[in-house]
Design a protein around this motif. Structure first.
Motif, PDB file in Angstrom:
ATOM      1  N   GLU A  35       0.823  -1.208   0.000  1.00 50.58           N
ATOM      2  CA  GLU A  35       0.000   0.000   0.000  1.00 50.58           C
ATOM      3  C   GLU A  35       0.859   1.261   0.000  1.00 50.58           C
ATOM      4  N   ASP A  38       2.098   1.803  -3.496  1.00 49.03           N
ATOM      5  CA  ASP A  38       1.022   2.341  -4.325  1.00 49.03           C
ATOM      6  C   ASP A  38       0.821   3.832  -4.043  1.00 49.03           C
ATOM      7  N   GLU A  39       0.862   4.226  -2.788  1.00 47.93           N
ATOM      8  CA  GLU A  39       0.710   5.637  -2.429  1.00 47.93           C
ATOM      9  C   GLU A  39       1.817   6.487  -3.053  1.00 47.93           C
ATOM     10  N   ALA A  76      -1.854  -6.718  -3.563  1.00 46.48           N
ATOM     11  CA  ALA A  76      -2.711  -6.424  -2.410  1.00 46.48           C
ATOM     12  C   ALA A  76      -3.926  -7.358  -2.394  1.00 46.48           C
TER      13      ALA A  76
END
Length: 106
Positions: A35, A38-39, A76
């Motif tokens: 995550e 991805d951010e 994910a």
């Protein structure tokens, strides 16, 4: 003294249960890492919106970030599926195991 781990099957269940208890935080840590990736890719995509898309380097970098985000999404989803499965199996062991039922007072 009542012996709870008196069969090989119960000892085996406890070993598997312990593995599940170790695996869950590992998977959550992996999910956090994915995550975060991805951010960061999302942030970079936003930054690149201000750049000239006809610039070859910009176009290549945008493509790279898109692939990273796709991979993050797939990874994910895989981690979430693994977590669900392990949680289901853990719950099944908690229901079936004499030891776990005894220790939880059920």
């Amino acid at each position: 003294m009542e012996r709870l781990l008196n069969t090989q099957e119960e000892r085996c269940r406890m070993e598997v249960y312990s593995e599940y208890l170790r695996k869950i935080p590992e998977l959550l840590k992996q999910l956090e890492t994915v995550e975060k990736m991805d951010e960061k890719a999302c942030l970079e995509q936003q930054m690149l919106r201000e750049k000239d898309p006809s610039n070859r380097s910009v176009a290549l970098y945008i493509g790279r970030l898109e692939r990273i985000r796709e991979q993050c999404e797939e990874r994910a989803a895989d981690i979430r599926q693994q977590c669900r499965l392990i949680m289901e199996l853990k719950a099944q062991l908690e229901e079936e195991s004499f030891v776990l039922r005894s220790l939880s007072g059920k």
